[in-house]
Design a protein around this motif. Structure first.
Motif, mmCIF file in Angstrom:
data_model
loop_
_atom_site.group_PDB
_atom_site.id
_atom_site.type_symbol
_atom_site.label_atom_id
_atom_site.label_comp_id
_atom_site.label_asym_id
_atom_site.label_seq_id
_atom_site.Cartn_x
_atom_site.Cartn_y
_atom_site.Cartn_z
ATOM 1 N N PHE A 1 5.773 11.885 16.809
ATOM 2 C CA PHE A 1 4.709 11.541 15.873
ATOM 3 C C PHE A 1 4.803 10.055 15.526
ATOM 4 O O PHE A 1 5.875 9.462 15.558
ATOM 5 N N LYS A 2 3.661 9.492 15.195
ATOM 6 C CA LYS A 2 3.630 8.112 14.729
ATOM 7 C C LYS A 2 2.934 8.071 13.373
ATOM 8 O O LYS A 2 1.780 8.482 13.252
ATOM 9 N N LYS A 3 3.634 7.632 12.360
ATOM 10 C CA LYS A 3 3.082 7.611 11.002
ATOM 11 C C LYS A 3 2.353 6.298 10.745
ATOM 12 O O LYS A 3 2.862 5.218 11.032
ATOM 13 N N THR A 4 1.143 6.410 10.207
ATOM 14 C CA THR A 4 0.368 5.241 9.806
ATOM 15 C C THR A 4 0.008 5.378 8.332
ATOM 16 O O THR A 4 -0.513 6.413 7.910
ATOM 17 N N ASP A 5 0.303 4.387 7.554
ATOM 18 C CA ASP A 5 -0.059 4.384 6.136
ATOM 19 C C ASP A 5 -1.488 3.891 5.965
ATOM 20 O O ASP A 5 -1.956 3.032 6.725
ATOM 21 N N LEU A 6 -2.159 4.423 4.963
ATOM 22 C CA LEU A 6 -3.548 4.048 4.711
ATOM 23 C C LEU A 6 -3.694 2.544 4.492
ATOM 24 O O LEU A 6 -4.662 1.931 4.964
ATOM 25 N N LYS A 7 -2.714 1.949 3.823
ATOM 26 C CA LYS A 7 -2.808 0.510 3.541
ATOM 27 C C LYS A 7 -2.820 -0.329 4.812
ATOM 28 O O LYS A 7 -3.295 -1.470 4.808
ATOM 29 N N ASP A 8 -2.335 0.251 5.906
ATOM 30 C CA ASP A 8 -2.301 -0.489 7.170
ATOM 31 C C ASP A 8 -3.678 -0.630 7.802
ATOM 32 O O ASP A 8 -3.866 -1.452 8.704
ATOM 33 N N VAL A 9 -4.648 0.198 7.383
ATOM 34 C CA VAL A 9 -5.982 0.136 7.991
ATOM 35 C C VAL A 9 -7.007 -0.512 7.066
ATOM 36 O O VAL A 9 -8.157 -0.700 7.448
ATOM 37 N N ILE A 10 -6.608 -0.819 5.846
ATOM 38 C CA ILE A 10 -7.550 -1.417 4.891
ATOM 39 C C ILE A 10 -7.504 -2.932 5.017
ATOM 40 O O ILE A 10 -6.599 -3.593 4.511
ATOM 41 N N ALA B 1 -10.201 13.942 -1.138
ATOM 42 C CA ALA B 1 -10.961 13.312 -2.227
ATOM 43 C C ALA B 1 -10.197 12.129 -2.815
ATOM 44 O O ALA B 1 -10.772 11.064 -3.063
ATOM 45 N N LYS B 2 -8.902 12.300 -3.040
ATOM 46 C CA LYS B 2 -8.088 11.204 -3.575
ATOM 47 C C LYS B 2 -8.027 10.041 -2.584
ATOM 48 O O LYS B 2 -8.129 8.870 -2.981
ATOM 49 N N THR B 3 -7.848 10.372 -1.315
ATOM 50 C CA THR B 3 -7.799 9.325 -0.288
ATOM 51 C C THR B 3 -9.105 8.536 -0.270
ATOM 52 O O THR B 3 -9.100 7.300 -0.177
ATOM 53 N N LEU B 4 -10.218 9.225 -0.380
ATOM 54 C CA LEU B 4 -11.522 8.552 -0.387
ATOM 55 C C LEU B 4 -11.691 7.677 -1.619
ATOM 56 O O LEU B 4 -12.248 6.573 -1.537
ATOM 57 N N LYS B 5 -11.193 8.145 -2.755
ATOM 58 C CA LYS B 5 -11.259 7.327 -3.975
ATOM 59 C C LYS B 5 -10.420 6.062 -3.815
ATOM 60 O O LYS B 5 -10.805 4.979 -4.289
ATOM 61 N N ASP B 6 -9.285 6.185 -3.138
ATOM 62 C CA ASP B 6 -8.453 5.002 -2.865
ATOM 63 C C ASP B 6 -9.208 4.010 -1.988
ATOM 64 O O ASP B 6 -9.131 2.788 -2.200
ATOM 65 N N LEU B 7 -9.945 4.531 -1.015
ATOM 66 C CA LEU B 7 -10.727 3.661 -0.138
ATOM 67 C C LEU B 7 -11.900 3.031 -0.894
ATOM 68 O O LEU B 7 -12.252 1.875 -0.651
ATOM 69 N N GLN B 8 -12.490 3.796 -1.789
ATOM 70 C CA GLN B 8 -13.540 3.224 -2.649
ATOM 71 C C GLN B 8 -12.985 2.083 -3.491
ATOM 72 O O GLN B 8 -13.622 1.034 -3.640
ATOM 73 N N ALA B 9 -11.802 2.293 -4.035
ATOM 74 C CA ALA B 9 -11.164 1.259 -4.858
ATOM 75 C C ALA B 9 -10.880 0.008 -4.043
ATOM 76 O O ALA B 9 -10.821 -1.107 -4.588
ATOM 77 N N ALA B 10 -10.713 0.188 -2.719
ATOM 78 C CA ALA B 10 -10.480 -0.954 -1.831
ATOM 79 C C ALA B 10 -11.783 -1.595 -1.375
ATOM 80 O O ALA B 10 -11.771 -2.533 -0.569
ATOM 81 N N GLY B 11 -12.924 -1.077 -1.882
ATOM 82 C CA GLY B 11 -14.215 -1.700 -1.599
ATOM 83 C C GLY B 11 -15.106 -0.974 -0.623
ATOM 84 O O GLY B 11 -16.171 -1.483 -0.251
ATOM 85 N N ALA B 12 -14.713 0.232 -0.191
ATOM 86 C CA ALA B 12 -15.501 0.939 0.812
ATOM 87 C C ALA B 12 -16.628 1.744 0.193
ATOM 88 O O ALA B 12 -16.500 2.282 -0.908
ATOM 89 N N ALA B 13 -17.731 1.849 0.933
ATOM 90 C CA ALA B 13 -18.815 2.763 0.589
ATOM 91 C C ALA B 13 -18.545 4.084 1.306
ATOM 92 O O ALA B 13 -18.280 4.109 2.506
#
Length: 269
Positions: free
Chosen positions: A106-115, A182-194
């Motif tokens: 497996f290869k782990k990728t953190d959400l912050k790595d794609v923002i 839902a939480k992940t999407l809210k984190d992405l919204q907080a990073a500026g995503a629609a």
């Protein structure tokens, strides 16, 4: 290159492969998954994934000298094994095995790595079909999306059918599993995503939305659609116009239509 014949795959190794093919629990426990076929294993060899072992049949060894050279260049000989064709047939659920499979970690990728910047992400809500999921990963790869996020209730992204359907793209685009979409999407919204969600009850068409900004495109299962809580936090609710008699489109087809509208807008910006 050392031309010695590979060691034979042991019974324990065969048992591990069988378990990884059949069981999500085994994949999680061992933090490994199966990659089958010449194309997929070739993409694996050229990726930064860690390879635990490669198993080949004698027929494959003889028929694919150029691939074998690449294999020995990329993988230590001690990690390459041989097995009989009938043994491979018993291990895999593939109708026509190509004579090669690999075990990769497996290869782990953190959400912050794609923002970063105006990122483009595809998120899946309870998409259970492995063929659709693999195809969506290919779409994400083709569109240069930054990641695919699979929410809880989706098919296991390391299911062999998903890996086969992705046709190597799983090694090109990060795929992140989220226990709380839902939480992940809210984190992405907080990073500026629609957050752009597909829904048959939408009043806006998918091409009326601005995808030039950071965007997350949400796809749900054909049976259930996107969850109410996801719809509730979305910035845009869209649909694909369908003047014909079909009630809906395959989720992978729908995803391709919308994602490449985003690609078109970004290319023309």
């Amino acid at each position: 290159m050392n031309t010695d014949m590979p060691d034979e795959l042991s019974k324990n190794q065969q048992r591990l492969i069988k378990n990884l093919i059949q069981s999500k629990k085994a994949r999680i426990k061992n933090r490994c998954f199966i990659v089958e076929g010449t194309r997929n294993v070739g993409e694996l060899l050229n990726s930064d994934y860690t390879i635990k072992l490669v198993a080949i049949t004698e027929e494959f060894l003889v028929a694919n000298p150029d691939f074998i050279k690449l294999l020995y260049k990329k993988v230590p000989q001690c990690s390459i094994y041989q097995l009989k064709t009938d043994e491979l047939d018993k291990l895999t659920d593939t109708v026509t095995p190509q004579g090669i499979l690999a075990v990769a970690e497996f290869k782990k990728t953190d959400l912050k790595d794609v923002i970063h910047g105006d990122f483009l992400v595809i998120a899946l809500d309870k998409v259970k079909d492995p063929g659709n999921t693999g195809t969506i990963i290919r779409i994400a790869d083709a569109a240069a999306a930054d990641a695919v996020i699979a929410g809880k209730g989706c098919v296991d992204i390391y299911n062999p059918k998903v890996v086969r359907a992705a046709m190597g793209s799983i090694f090109h685009v990060p795929v992140i599993e989220s226990e709380d979409l839902a939480k992940t999407l809210k984190d992405l919204q907080a990073a500026g995503a629609a957050i752009v969600t597909t829904h048959l009850g939408a009043t806006r068409f998918y091409f009326d939305v601005n995808y030039k900004r950071a965007s997350v495109i949400i796809m749900g299962s054909e049976d259930e659609g996107v969850s109410k809580d996801i719809v509730g936090i979305s910035d845009e609710i869209v649909k694909i116009p369908m003047p014909g008699k079909a009630e809906s489109l395959n989720v992978a087809v729908s995803c391709g239509v919308i994602v490449f509208e985003a690609v078109k807008q970004r290319i023309n910006s």
